[in-house]
Structures are given as C-alpha cells and as structure tokens.
Design a protein around this motif. Structure first.
Motif, PDB file in Angstrom:
ATOM      1  N   PHE A 201     -17.348 -53.466  28.793  1.00 39.88           N
ATOM      2  CA  PHE A 201     -16.622 -54.412  28.308  1.00 39.88           C
ATOM      3  C   PHE A 201     -16.657 -54.162  26.658  1.00 39.88           C
ATOM      4  O   PHE A 201     -17.517 -53.681  26.012  1.00 39.88           O
ATOM      5  CB  PHE A 201     -17.279 -55.730  28.453  1.00 39.88           C
ATOM      6  CG  PHE A 201     -17.157 -56.255  29.761  1.00 39.88           C
ATOM      7  CD1 PHE A 201     -16.217 -56.899  30.418  1.00 39.88           C
ATOM      8  CD2 PHE A 201     -18.277 -55.953  30.622  1.00 39.88           C
ATOM      9  CE1 PHE A 201     -16.056 -57.271  31.800  1.00 39.88           C
ATOM     10  CE2 PHE A 201     -18.326 -56.344  31.966  1.00 39.88           C
ATOM     11  CZ  PHE A 201     -17.251 -56.878  32.300  1.00 39.88           C
ATOM     12  N   THR A 202     -15.507 -54.200  26.054  1.00 41.42           N
ATOM     13  CA  THR A 202     -15.060 -54.105  24.803  1.00 41.42           C
ATOM     14  C   THR A 202     -14.247 -55.216  24.505  1.00 41.42           C
ATOM     15  O   THR A 202     -13.252 -55.858  24.809  1.00 41.42           O
ATOM     16  CB  THR A 202     -14.425 -52.716  24.255  1.00 41.42           C
ATOM     17  OG1 THR A 202     -14.975 -51.757  24.985  1.00 41.42           O
ATOM     18  CG2 THR A 202     -14.109 -52.610  22.924  1.00 41.42           C
ATOM     19  N   PHE A 203     -15.074 -55.871  22.967  1.00 42.16           N
ATOM     20  CA  PHE A 203     -13.897 -57.221  22.532  1.00 42.16           C
ATOM     21  C   PHE A 203     -13.634 -56.582  21.184  1.00 42.16           C
ATOM     22  O   PHE A 203     -14.464 -56.109  20.193  1.00 42.16           O
ATOM     23  CB  PHE A 203     -14.926 -58.271  22.406  1.00 42.16           C
ATOM     24  CG  PHE A 203     -15.385 -58.729  23.626  1.00 42.16           C
ATOM     25  CD1 PHE A 203     -14.665 -59.670  24.424  1.00 42.16           C
ATOM     26  CD2 PHE A 203     -16.401 -58.445  24.239  1.00 42.16           C
ATOM     27  CE1 PHE A 203     -14.790 -60.149  25.797  1.00 42.16           C
ATOM     28  CE2 PHE A 203     -17.125 -58.848  25.449  1.00 42.16           C
ATOM     29  CZ  PHE A 203     -16.309 -59.678  26.432  1.00 42.16           C
ATOM     30  N   TYR A 204     -12.359 -56.677  20.676  1.00 41.42           N
ATOM     31  CA  TYR A 204     -11.836 -56.071  19.587  1.00 41.42           C
ATOM     32  C   TYR A 204     -11.125 -57.201  18.798  1.00 41.42           C
ATOM     33  O   TYR A 204     -10.613 -58.131  19.161  1.00 41.42           O
ATOM     34  CB  TYR A 204     -11.072 -54.864  19.754  1.00 41.42           C
ATOM     35  CG  TYR A 204      -9.714 -55.291  20.392  1.00 41.42           C
ATOM     36  CD1 TYR A 204      -8.417 -55.613  19.630  1.00 41.42           C
ATOM     37  CD2 TYR A 204      -9.490 -54.972  21.786  1.00 41.42           C
ATOM     38  CE1 TYR A 204      -7.277 -55.899  20.357  1.00 41.42           C
ATOM     39  CE2 TYR A 204      -8.210 -55.188  22.584  1.00 41.42           C
ATOM     40  CZ  TYR A 204      -7.337 -55.410  21.725  1.00 41.42           C
ATOM     41  OH  TYR A 204      -6.002 -55.791  22.366  1.00 41.42           O
ATOM     42  N   PHE A 205     -11.159 -56.914  17.324  1.00 34.90           N
ATOM     43  CA  PHE A 205     -10.304 -57.622  16.364  1.00 34.90           C
ATOM     44  C   PHE A 205      -9.892 -56.857  15.509  1.00 34.90           C
ATOM     45  O   PHE A 205     -10.410 -55.960  14.897  1.00 34.90           O
ATOM     46  CB  PHE A 205     -11.181 -58.743  15.703  1.00 34.90           C
ATOM     47  CG  PHE A 205     -12.577 -58.278  15.260  1.00 34.90           C
ATOM     48  CD1 PHE A 205     -12.552 -57.957  13.662  1.00 34.90           C
ATOM     49  CD2 PHE A 205     -13.567 -58.099  16.018  1.00 34.90           C
ATOM     50  CE1 PHE A 205     -13.587 -57.609  13.374  1.00 34.90           C
ATOM     51  CE2 PHE A 205     -14.779 -57.325  15.299  1.00 34.90           C
ATOM     52  CZ  PHE A 205     -14.704 -57.111  14.027  1.00 34.90           C
TER      53      PHE A 205
ATOM     54  N   VAL B  35      -6.305 -59.736  18.573  1.00 36.32           N
ATOM     55  CA  VAL B  35      -7.670 -59.812  19.400  1.00 36.32           C
ATOM     56  C   VAL B  35      -7.612 -59.382  20.996  1.00 36.32           C
ATOM     57  O   VAL B  35      -6.367 -59.706  21.438  1.00 36.32           O
ATOM     58  CB  VAL B  35      -8.502 -61.299  19.249  1.00 36.32           C
ATOM     59  CG1 VAL B  35      -8.688 -61.608  17.631  1.00 36.32           C
ATOM     60  CG2 VAL B  35      -7.574 -62.192  19.802  1.00 36.32           C
ATOM     61  N   GLY B  36      -8.323 -58.922  21.579  1.00 35.38           N
ATOM     62  CA  GLY B  36      -8.260 -58.533  22.958  1.00 35.38           C
ATOM     63  C   GLY B  36      -9.690 -58.194  23.566  1.00 35.38           C
ATOM     64  O   GLY B  36     -10.634 -58.138  23.034  1.00 35.38           O
ATOM     65  N   MET B  37      -9.699 -57.843  24.784  1.00 38.44           N
ATOM     66  CA  MET B  37     -10.607 -57.547  25.575  1.00 38.44           C
ATOM     67  C   MET B  37     -10.113 -56.226  26.282  1.00 38.44           C
ATOM     68  O   MET B  37      -9.038 -55.798  26.782  1.00 38.44           O
ATOM     69  CB  MET B  37     -10.829 -58.431  26.511  1.00 38.44           C
ATOM     70  CG  MET B  37     -12.149 -58.259  27.505  1.00 38.44           C
ATOM     71  SD  MET B  37     -12.649 -59.644  28.647  1.00 38.44           S
ATOM     72  CE  MET B  37     -11.313 -59.517  29.621  1.00 38.44           C
TER      73      MET B  37
ATOM     74  N   THR C 278       1.574 -54.740  18.200  1.00 38.35           N
ATOM     75  CA  THR C 278       0.700 -54.817  19.529  1.00 38.35           C
ATOM     76  C   THR C 278      -0.645 -54.256  18.898  1.00 38.35           C
ATOM     77  O   THR C 278      -0.755 -53.823  17.975  1.00 38.35           O
ATOM     78  CB  THR C 278       1.111 -53.904  20.527  1.00 38.35           C
ATOM     79  OG1 THR C 278       1.645 -52.663  20.030  1.00 38.35           O
ATOM     80  CG2 THR C 278       2.401 -54.640  21.233  1.00 38.35           C
ATOM     81  N   GLY C 279      -1.965 -54.714  19.594  1.00 37.66           N
ATOM     82  CA  GLY C 279      -3.153 -54.011  19.181  1.00 37.66           C
ATOM     83  C   GLY C 279      -3.446 -52.955  20.074  1.00 37.66           C
ATOM     84  O   GLY C 279      -3.299 -51.959  19.910  1.00 37.66           O
ATOM     85  N   TYR C 280      -4.347 -53.075  21.099  1.00 41.63           N
ATOM     86  CA  TYR C 280      -5.004 -52.369  22.077  1.00 41.63           C
ATOM     87  C   TYR C 280      -6.086 -51.145  21.223  1.00 41.63           C
ATOM     88  O   TYR C 280      -5.881 -49.815  21.622  1.00 41.63           O
ATOM     89  CB  TYR C 280      -3.993 -51.354  22.812  1.00 41.63           C
ATOM     90  CG  TYR C 280      -3.042 -52.576  23.658  1.00 41.63           C
ATOM     91  CD1 TYR C 280      -3.687 -53.314  24.738  1.00 41.63           C
ATOM     92  CD2 TYR C 280      -1.583 -52.707  23.074  1.00 41.63           C
ATOM     93  CE1 TYR C 280      -2.585 -54.198  25.453  1.00 41.63           C
ATOM     94  CE2 TYR C 280      -0.949 -53.598  23.958  1.00 41.63           C
ATOM     95  CZ  TYR C 280      -1.335 -54.360  25.053  1.00 41.63           C
ATOM     96  OH  TYR C 280      -0.495 -55.027  25.750  1.00 41.63           O
ATOM     97  N   ASN C 281      -6.618 -51.790  20.116  1.00 39.56           N
ATOM     98  CA  ASN C 281      -7.170 -50.465  19.469  1.00 39.56           C
ATOM     99  C   ASN C 281      -8.572 -51.248  19.015  1.00 39.56           C
ATOM    100  O   ASN C 281      -8.616 -52.452  18.430  1.00 39.56           O
ATOM    101  CB  ASN C 281      -6.716 -50.148  18.080  1.00 39.56           C
ATOM    102  CG  ASN C 281      -5.869 -48.758  18.122  1.00 39.56           C
ATOM    103  OD1 ASN C 281      -6.725 -47.706  18.410  1.00 39.56           O
ATOM    104  ND2 ASN C 281      -4.457 -48.872  17.854  1.00 39.56           N
ATOM    105  N   ASP C 282      -9.639 -50.530  19.436  1.00 41.83           N
ATOM    106  CA  ASP C 282     -11.118 -50.942  18.884  1.00 41.83           C
ATOM    107  C   ASP C 282     -11.624 -50.053  17.753  1.00 41.83           C
ATOM    108  O   ASP C 282     -10.950 -49.156  17.201  1.00 41.83           O
ATOM    109  CB  ASP C 282     -12.122 -50.433  20.150  1.00 41.83           C
ATOM    110  CG  ASP C 282     -12.138 -49.303  20.568  1.00 41.83           C
ATOM    111  OD1 ASP C 282     -11.687 -48.377  19.802  1.00 41.83           O
ATOM    112  OD2 ASP C 282     -13.028 -48.979  21.379  1.00 41.83           O
ATOM    113  N   GLY C 283     -12.811 -50.411  17.356  1.00 46.52           N
ATOM    114  CA  GLY C 283     -13.187 -49.696  16.096  1.00 46.52           C
ATOM    115  C   GLY C 283     -13.322 -48.297  16.353  1.00 46.52           C
ATOM    116  O   GLY C 283     -13.699 -47.548  15.269  1.00 46.52           O
TER     117      GLY C 283
END
Length: 229
Positions: free
Chosen positions: A138-142, A166-168, A22-27
């Motif tokens: 809004f946050t867009f992450y990769f 990837v996610g939002m 799973t992701g759910y992490n931004d920079g």
C-alpha cells in the motif's frame, strides 16, 4: 485586443482542459534503468463559461491518459504524459528524502506542457511529491502543485492553478491506482476551479529490483534452470 485574447484563453482552458491535472505519482524515484508505463482513465469537472465569462453550468468530460517514466539515475526520473484531451507534458522528477524502500518519501520536479502540439498555449508545472508506505502493498500519496498556463502570443496573459492530488496505490511491483485532484484557478480577478477523479495502473519493467537483483538476469537464470530439468 489583449482583453479579447485573455477571454479566449479562459474559454479554451475551461472547455478543453488545457493542462493535465492527474496525479499517480508518489515520492519515490523509479530506480536507474527502469521504465514505468501508466495508463489511466480520468473524469474532469469544470465550469462552462460563456463569452461574457459567466458560469452557465458544469461540464464533465472523460479522458484517457498514457504516461511513461524512465529512471535516469537512482534519484532522477524523466517523464512524459499524453491524453485524449490533447495535452502533452514532459519533465523530470527528483527524490529529495528517502529511498525506494523508506516508509516516507519526498520529491519534486518540473514539467512543461502544451495543448494539441501546434497551439500557442503552454503550461509550466512545479509539483511536490510526498508519500507514505505502510507496507509493500500500500502507498498513500499527496502531491501539491502550482501550474502556470500562458499563451505564447501574449506572454503577459496567464492563468494560475493552485491545488494538488491525493490517492492510493495497491500492489508491490505493478500497482492499481486511485486518484483525486482539485485545483483553483485565478487571473486578473477571474476565478474558477477544476477537479478530477480517475483510476489507473503502474507497470514497471527492466532495471534492478530493490534488493539489487537485475530482473533481466534473474529471468534468464530461471529459464536455464527449467531447461536443465
């Protein structure tokens, strides 16, 4: 014996999902003294292998994951994750570029994980966290990531994951999240893939807001003002 153990490792991996993807992490880092709670519901898809390591069909299984993160410093976070597929991960995350208000942020980290706490199957994860923040809402992450899964019994036998998420995220302090992930797996000439889709939330408590205000102190001062009225 080594071949039998290798086949068993592949079958356990693909039947039970021995690494959290799973992701759910931004920079961005969380911020010193803050705690973040991240519950999520995810659905993972993987091939179902038989004893000859040939694909029979596609297996789809859901899981609930609970994550926790603590801001050790302004740039460094400590994190843990656990899900109902019995995956447990612990690690760190460090912000390399930007701060908690920049429109672009980049970080990296290191995680160690196991399956079911008492198993001999382990994984090491090296992620890169990138994110774009066009507004406060809004946050867009990769998040590209390399994962190495191995057995403690036969350390020379391992499986490589290459992929990412990837996610939002939507929200200012507390956020609603949507996550997609895809990983290719390979080892000793065998290859396959895993994918995941999920939704979750990120709830932040404690510490200081981005404007430097201590949230606990601010809350207490508001209570005192109400009493005076």
């Amino acid at each position: 014996m080594k071949q039998i153990h290798f086949i068993a490792l592949w079958m356990v991996l693909l039947l039970y999902g021995c690494a959290s993807i799973t992701g759910y992490n931004d920079g961005r880092s969380l911020g010193e003294g803050k705690f973040e709670f991240t519950p999520s519901f995810n659905v993972t898809q993987s091939p179902d292998f038989d004893q000859d390591i040939t694909v029979n069909n596609i297996v789809v299984f859901p899981n609930i994951e609970l994550g926790g993160k603590y801001g050790v410093t302004e740039k460094l976070d400590a994190l843990i994750r656990f899900n109902t597929s019995l995956n447990f991960n612990a690690g760190i995350k460090y912000q390399l570029v930007g701060d908690r208000t920049s429109s672009f942020a980049l970080g990296t980290g290191l995680e160690f994980g196991t399956f079911g706490f008492v198993t001999s199957i382990w994984n090491v994860q090296v992620p890169l966290y990138g994110s774009l923040h066009p507004s406060d809402m809004f946050t867009f992450y990769f998040s590209p990531r390399y994962i190495y899964l191995f057995s403690g019994i036969e350390s020379s036998t391992g499986i490589n994951y290459f992929g990412g998420n990837v996610g939002m995220m939507v929200g200012r302090k507390h956020k609603f999240c949507f996550d997609l992930g895809y990983y290719g797996l390979n080892s000793n000439g065998l290859s396959s893939s895993l994918s995941t889709i999920g939704m979750g939330g990120k709830f932040v408590f404690g510490g200081k807001d981005d404007d430097g205000t201590d949230t606990k102190t601010e809350f207490k001062s508001k209570k005192k003002k109400k009493k005076r009225r």
